[in-house]
Enzyme design. Structure first.
Site, PDB file in Angstrom:
ATOM      1  N   LYS A   1     -16.417   5.943  -8.487  1.00  0.00           N
ATOM      2  CA  LYS A   1     -14.539   5.410  -7.966  1.00  0.00           C
ATOM      3  C   LYS A   1     -15.728   4.313  -6.806  1.00  0.00           C
ATOM      4  O   LYS A   1     -16.361   4.227  -6.097  1.00  0.00           O
ATOM      5  CB  LYS A   1     -14.644   6.468  -6.781  1.00  0.00           C
ATOM      6  CG  LYS A   1     -13.182   5.827  -6.727  1.00  0.00           C
ATOM      7  CD  LYS A   1     -12.770   6.857  -5.721  1.00  0.00           C
ATOM      8  CE  LYS A   1     -11.206   6.468  -5.366  1.00  0.00           C
ATOM      9  NZ  LYS A   1     -10.489   8.286  -4.475  1.00  0.00           N
TER      10      LYS A   1
ATOM     11  N   ASP B   1     -14.244   1.242  -5.275  1.00  0.00           N
ATOM     12  CA  ASP B   1     -13.311   1.074  -3.847  1.00  0.00           C
ATOM     13  C   ASP B   1     -13.497  -0.813  -4.031  1.00  0.00           C
ATOM     14  O   ASP B   1     -14.335  -1.070  -3.555  1.00  0.00           O
ATOM     15  CB  ASP B   1     -13.468   1.987  -2.572  1.00  0.00           C
ATOM     16  CG  ASP B   1     -12.161   2.021  -2.011  1.00  0.00           C
ATOM     17  OD1 ASP B   1     -10.923   1.543  -2.203  1.00  0.00           O
ATOM     18  OD2 ASP B   1     -12.164   3.759  -1.143  1.00  0.00           O
ATOM     19  N   MET B   2     -12.177  -0.148  -2.735  1.00  0.00           N
ATOM     20  CA  MET B   2     -12.500  -2.189  -2.525  1.00  0.00           C
ATOM     21  C   MET B   2     -11.073  -2.201  -1.001  1.00  0.00           C
ATOM     22  O   MET B   2     -10.108  -1.936  -1.613  1.00  0.00           O
ATOM     23  CB  MET B   2     -11.781  -3.210  -3.460  1.00  0.00           C
ATOM     24  CG  MET B   2     -11.845  -4.874  -3.137  1.00  0.00           C
ATOM     25  SD  MET B   2     -11.336  -5.526  -2.040  1.00  0.00           S
ATOM     26  CE  MET B   2      -9.926  -5.317  -3.616  1.00  0.00           C
ATOM     27  N   ASN B   3     -11.980  -2.611   0.083  1.00  0.00           N
ATOM     28  CA  ASN B   3     -10.204  -1.950   1.243  1.00  0.00           C
ATOM     29  C   ASN B   3     -10.318  -3.625   1.526  1.00  0.00           C
ATOM     30  O   ASN B   3      -9.699  -2.568   3.235  1.00  0.00           O
ATOM     31  CB  ASN B   3     -10.876  -0.926   2.065  1.00  0.00           C
ATOM     32  CG  ASN B   3     -10.773   0.497   1.330  1.00  0.00           C
ATOM     33  OD1 ASN B   3      -9.722   0.932   0.430  1.00  0.00           O
ATOM     34  ND2 ASN B   3     -11.767   1.436   0.912  1.00  0.00           N
TER      35      ASN B   3
ATOM     36  N   ARG C   1      -9.952  -3.272   8.359  1.00  0.00           N
ATOM     37  CA  ARG C   1     -10.726  -1.526   8.471  1.00  0.00           C
ATOM     38  C   ARG C   1     -12.337  -1.752   8.644  1.00  0.00           C
ATOM     39  O   ARG C   1     -12.901  -0.943   8.424  1.00  0.00           O
ATOM     40  CB  ARG C   1     -10.604  -1.287   6.662  1.00  0.00           C
ATOM     41  CG  ARG C   1     -10.040  -0.106   6.850  1.00  0.00           C
ATOM     42  CD  ARG C   1     -10.993   0.594   5.785  1.00  0.00           C
ATOM     43  NE  ARG C   1     -10.393   2.498   5.360  1.00  0.00           N
ATOM     44  CZ  ARG C   1     -11.144   3.242   5.002  1.00  0.00           C
ATOM     45  NH1 ARG C   1     -12.094   2.956   3.703  1.00  0.00           N
ATOM     46  NH2 ARG C   1     -10.982   4.689   5.484  1.00  0.00           N
TER      47      ARG C   1
ATOM     48  N   CYS D   1     -10.769   1.189  -8.122  1.00  0.00           N
ATOM     49  CA  CYS D   1      -9.417   1.914  -6.921  1.00  0.00           C
ATOM     50  C   CYS D   1      -9.669   0.194  -5.682  1.00  0.00           C
ATOM     51  O   CYS D   1     -10.130  -0.545  -5.829  1.00  0.00           O
ATOM     52  CB  CYS D   1     -10.435   2.656  -6.397  1.00  0.00           C
ATOM     53  SG  CYS D   1      -8.768   3.637  -5.207  1.00  0.00           S
TER      54      CYS D   1
ATOM     55  N   ASP E   1     -16.548  11.530  -2.707  1.00  0.00           N
ATOM     56  CA  ASP E   1     -15.926  10.250  -1.550  1.00  0.00           C
ATOM     57  C   ASP E   1     -16.586   9.405  -0.712  1.00  0.00           C
ATOM     58  O   ASP E   1     -17.557  10.088  -0.220  1.00  0.00           O
ATOM     59  CB  ASP E   1     -13.967  10.699  -1.308  1.00  0.00           C
ATOM     60  CG  ASP E   1     -13.446   9.224  -1.782  1.00  0.00           C
ATOM     61  OD1 ASP E   1     -13.587   8.159  -0.955  1.00  0.00           O
ATOM     62  OD2 ASP E   1     -12.867   9.038  -3.018  1.00  0.00           O
TER      63      ASP E   1
ATOM     64  N   ASP F   1      -2.614   5.406  -3.030  1.00  0.00           N
ATOM     65  CA  ASP F   1      -3.626   6.603  -2.274  1.00  0.00           C
ATOM     66  C   ASP F   1      -2.297   7.274  -1.879  1.00  0.00           C
ATOM     67  O   ASP F   1      -2.235   8.146  -1.460  1.00  0.00           O
ATOM     68  CB  ASP F   1      -3.391   5.701  -0.654  1.00  0.00           C
ATOM     69  CG  ASP F   1      -5.059   5.092  -0.816  1.00  0.00           C
ATOM     70  OD1 ASP F   1      -5.585   5.901  -2.012  1.00  0.00           O
ATOM     71  OD2 ASP F   1      -5.645   4.774  -0.016  1.00  0.00           O
TER      72      ASP F   1
ATOM     73  N   TRP G   1       0.998  -1.454   0.076  1.00  0.00           N
ATOM     74  CA  TRP G   1      -0.691   0.022  -0.012  1.00  0.00           C
ATOM     75  C   TRP G   1       0.953   1.343   0.314  1.00  0.00           C
ATOM     76  O   TRP G   1       1.736   1.178   0.580  1.00  0.00           O
ATOM     77  CB  TRP G   1      -0.590   0.189   1.233  1.00  0.00           C
ATOM     78  CG  TRP G   1      -1.785   1.603   1.543  1.00  0.00           C
ATOM     79  CD1 TRP G   1      -2.664   1.834   0.674  1.00  0.00           C
ATOM     80  CD2 TRP G   1      -1.900   2.323   2.348  1.00  0.00           C
ATOM     81  NE1 TRP G   1      -2.948   3.209   0.828  1.00  0.00           N
ATOM     82  CE2 TRP G   1      -2.483   3.544   1.819  1.00  0.00           C
ATOM     83  CE3 TRP G   1      -0.804   2.630   3.047  1.00  0.00           C
ATOM     84  CZ2 TRP G   1      -2.505   4.710   2.587  1.00  0.00           C
ATOM     85  CZ3 TRP G   1      -0.269   4.082   3.385  1.00  0.00           C
ATOM     86  CH2 TRP G   1      -1.631   5.000   3.772  1.00  0.00           C
TER      87      TRP G   1
HETATM   88  C1  DGJ Z   1      -9.062   4.172  -0.001  1.00  0.00           C
HETATM   89  C2  DGJ Z   1      -9.140   5.082  -1.094  1.00  0.00           C
HETATM   90  O1  DGJ Z   1      -7.996   4.815  -2.141  1.00  0.00           O
HETATM   91  C3  DGJ Z   1      -9.110   6.201  -0.781  1.00  0.00           C
HETATM   92  O2  DGJ Z   1      -8.847   6.715  -2.042  1.00  0.00           O
HETATM   93  C4  DGJ Z   1     -10.705   6.565  -0.598  1.00  0.00           C
HETATM   94  O3  DGJ Z   1     -11.855   6.591  -0.956  1.00  0.00           O
HETATM   95  C5  DGJ Z   1     -10.267   5.719   0.915  1.00  0.00           C
HETATM   96  N1  DGJ Z   1     -10.387   4.992   0.832  1.00  0.00           N
HETATM   97  C6  DGJ Z   1     -11.942   6.297   0.851  1.00  0.00           C
HETATM   98  O4  DGJ Z   1     -12.644   5.235   2.279  1.00  0.00           O
END
Ligand code: DGJ
Length: 739
Positions: A477, A479-481, A444, A527, A367, A549, A200
């Site tokens: 956008k 996203d996937m975290n 998270r 993302c 966002d 990021d 990351w």
């Molecule tokens: C991770 C993304 O990479 C960021 O740009 C942002 O959108 C955050 N998540 C939001 O939780």
């Protein structure tokens, strides 16, 4: 271009642009690999490219031909257990417990064009004449399986795409323990292995190592391609560099667990294998069922790494990415994430948007934090309805106000996830990836929805469509975290649990196919905590990805440079953010931040309402400049000139297809006291033509700029300390052809 079949020799000669790939069916029925490299004239005598002889300790299949040991024969789709001790391309367990199979040629067909891969992303053609496809069917009569190997060659690209389909033609159930997409055997190991590794915030750094005897591999077991390793590797001849020498690229069009492996044996023969990671993978293949592997895109370059990258760039930009935005220049955006994080309301958002409009920006992206009751990252994923405390007029009301300001409106989602603290989780606690009787690890504060289940995918499609239908959204956008742990599905039987990770990705692809088809006007950007799933699979559905990021200009040099090894600039989101930078604490000039972000899909990610008048003026200039160069940036040919992995300086440039325009950047990270007199050799210009540097009178020959180089500015000569420019410098030049 074309696929030539020489019937008398049983040889297939695939001619892609500038390259040849040759295979032969042996008398025994085995499909041998003869050659891949610089284009050869067709000949009847390719059989002599085969070179194998009996050796001590090498078992043979038959006493009549002791020379034929599969352990030393270069093959196309090697099996396990019949004299080859190297890593196989596939492995199947039969009902009687045997894991031994052997594939023999059955037949083949050659067709114009290229078929779609059912349920999987893949490169495509727009007209049949662009490519030709060879399908070779191999069979094992004992195991009663068929394997169909597909090879497509493109007229305009030095690329060959490969995939395999495994079919159970018998009555018993088979267990696939490994089903890779492609395997290529090289005759020697005189290569360096290049891989894109990171983490990351420092994704896709270029790493090289010399090939050695044994296995060297990269992989993901995280349920996503991941920021740690990219599903790509290249073999570079040791005498090659950016501009010369042979390079072979392998890129897997897949977003989940993968394996990219190189094995060198005792005769210095090198085998490359790519595909779905066999680790923790098993697939039950009932009678009559088939399994389709993802596609591998293999690129050959005889002119160094840069030419390999240019082939991937154009192929992926024009024949992998799809949709309305594929060929359109992308909007310059302002994203509120680093400006506000979760702490915003409608008024604040409108203030930022208004400031953005004044500076010439085109798209406002809202966002994380607009839905459920999400004031931090502990809740609400899965509850895709608006938080009226923050946005009393809803997403629709906000979108309309932003449109009234003259900006387009975009919205953030993280659809694949669910928070424990969400209505969705309370209603469906078994809809996440999990196994019975074990706690569910969080990352998270969230869990992963189980996309191997049809009803989960359907619900997501319905929830997202509802918002996208109602609000004036032109950009998403996606996203996937987090990554997958306790991999298992409540929707699958015990013997199919090891299918979960791949079925999850197939579910994701179905959702993406459905939504991008339903909403063709929307620009989707993928993302994953930044660039944590920057792979060709995602690029098929979404033409651009948030590269990282990490928006620090110095770090971005490495990230964007490394990403450019495979992926086109049109796929890279690149934003200017505030200083001190939120990922490194570094303070770089607005100039350098702009000059780095210009080489991607440009945007801003800071609180525009807090800018000084001077900063606003500078940003207006940057926006105006990007509007001038963006077509070139997004569609031009990219040349890497100086690598941030080799020293203090980075340089790269873009040249338009017709060579009439170029855009060059040079970055110097740390100041160099008493520096010498440096020039930068450019690439890709017309040596016969004259160019002028925009803003200067002097005319330069293309040959002079390429062979003698462009004079670099003096940053400090030691004679006058007031002229020291300091750290973090950047310089850009625009070149135009003189009529
Ligand atoms: C991770 C993304 O990479 C960021 O740009 C942002 O959108 C955050 N998540 C939001 O939780």
């Amino acid at each position: 271009m074309g696929i030539i079949y020489n019937q008398s020799e049983d040889i297939f000669h695939l001619q892609a642009k500038d390259s040849s790939y040759i295979m032969k069916v042996l008398e025994t029925g085995h499909l041998a690999h003869l050659y891949w490299g610089r284009r050869l004239r067709d000949s009847n005598d390719f059989s002599e490219l085969l070179n194998y002889k009996q050796r001590v300790l090498e078992p043979y299949l038959s006493k009549d031909n002791k020379d034929l040991s599969l352990d030393i024969l270069p093959q196309e789709y090697p099996a396990y257990g019949r004299t080859d001790f190297r890593q196989p391309a596939y492995q199947i367990e039969l009902e009687n417990g045997s894991r031994i199979t052997e594939l023999k040629y059955q037949d083949h067909e050659i067709k114009q064009g290229k078929e779609k891969l059912a349920g999987l992303p893949a490169t495509y053609v727009e007209s049949e004449s662009e490519a030709e496809t060879l399908k070779i069917t191999l069979v094992d009569e004992v195991a009663e399986i068929k394997v169909v190997l597909s090879y497509t060659v493109y007229e305009d690209f030095a690329a060959i795409t490969r995939s395999a389909k495994l079919i159970n033609t018998g009555q018993q159930s088979l267990e696939l323990n490994r089903a890779l997409s492609a395997s290529v055997d090289f005759k020697d190991n005189d290569f360096n292995l290049l891989q894109l590794s990171g983490a990351w915030s420092r994704e896709r750094h270029v790493k090289r190592r010399e090939l050695e005897h044994g296995i060297q591999s990269i992989e993901s077991t995280r349920g996503a391609s991941s920021p740690y390793q990219n599903p790509f590797l290249a073999l570079e001849r040791k005498n090659s560099d950016e501009q010369q020498g042979e390079v072979y690229g392998f890129s897997l069009v897949y977003s989940g667990n993968f394996l990219a492996q190189v094995q060198v044996n005792h005769f210095e023969q090198t085998r490359v294998n790519l595909g779905i990671n066999p680790f923790d993978f098993k697939w039950l293949l009932e009678a009559g069922e088939s399994f389709q592997t993802p596609e591998v895109v293999m690129v050959y370059s005889s002119q160094g790494l840069n030419q390999m990258s240019q082939t991937y760039h154009k192929l992926y930009r024009t024949r992998l990415a799809r949709g309305k935005y594929r060929d359109k220049v992308r909007p310059i955006l302002i994203n509120n994430w680093e400006a506000t994080y979760f702490d915003f309301d409608e008024e604040k958002i409108l203030e930022i948007a208004e400031a953005g409009k004044e500076l010439g920006l085109e798209l406002f992206v809202l966002d994380d934090g607009w839905f459920g009751s999400r004031d931090d990252d502990t809740s609400s994923l899965g509850d895709w309805y608006v938080d009226k405390k923050k946005l009393p007029n809803g997403v629709k009301g906000l979108g309309e106000k932003i449109n009234d300001l003259g900006l387009e409106f975009g919205l953030w989602f993280e659809p694949e996830m669910v928070s424990k603290d969400s209505d969705l989780y309370r209603q469906h606690p078994d809809w996440c990836i999990h196994v019975p009787d074990r706690s569910r690890s969080e990352s998270r504060n969230q869990l992963v929805l189980d996309l191997s289940r049809e009803e989960v995918c359907d619900k997501l499609i319905e929830m997202l469509s509802d918002i996208l239908d109602r609000a004036p959204i032109t950009y998403v956008k996606w996203d996937m975290n987090r990554h997958l742990t306790e991999i298992g599905s409540a929707g699958l039987s015990a013997e199919r649990q090891s299918e979960t990770a791949h079925r999850h990705i197939l579910g994701l692809y179905r959702i993406l196919e459905e939504l991008t088809t339903r909403f063709p006007e929307i620009l989707f950007e993928s993302c994953a905590s930044g660039g944590g799933r920057f792979d060709p699979g995602m690029l098929y559905y979404m033409p651009q990805t948030w590269t990282s990021d990490d928006t620090d200009a110095v770090e971005r040099l490495k990230i964007q440079y490394g990403t450019s090894i495979v992926y086109p600039l049109s796929s890279m989101g690149a934003h200017v953010s505030a200083v001190p930078n939120h990922q490194t604490g570094r303070v770089t000039s607005l100039d350098m931040r702009g000059d780095v972000a210009m080489f991607g899909n440009f945007g801003y990610e800071l609180d525009l309402t807090e800018l000084s008048a001077t900063e606003k003026e500078k940003i207006k200039e940057q926006v105006a400049e990007y509007k001038e160069v963006r077509k070139l940036v997004q569609q031009g040919k990219f040349y890497r000139l100086l690598s941030p992995f080799s020293g203090n300086e980075t340089a790269w440039m873009l040249v338009s297809e017709d060579k009439s325009e170029a855009y060059v950047a040079y970055y110097k990270v740390l100041a160099e006291p008493n520096a010498g007199f440096y020039r930068l050799q450019l690439q890709g210009l017309d040596p016969e033509a004259d160019y002028k540097l925009v803003g200067e009178e002097q005319v330069y020959g293309g040959d002079q700029l390429m062979y003698a180089g462009l004079k670099l500015p003096e940053t400090f000569n030691g004679m006058d300390h007031t002229k020291i420019e300091g750290d973090f410098r950047s310089y850009v030049w625009k070149l135009e052809l003189l009529d």
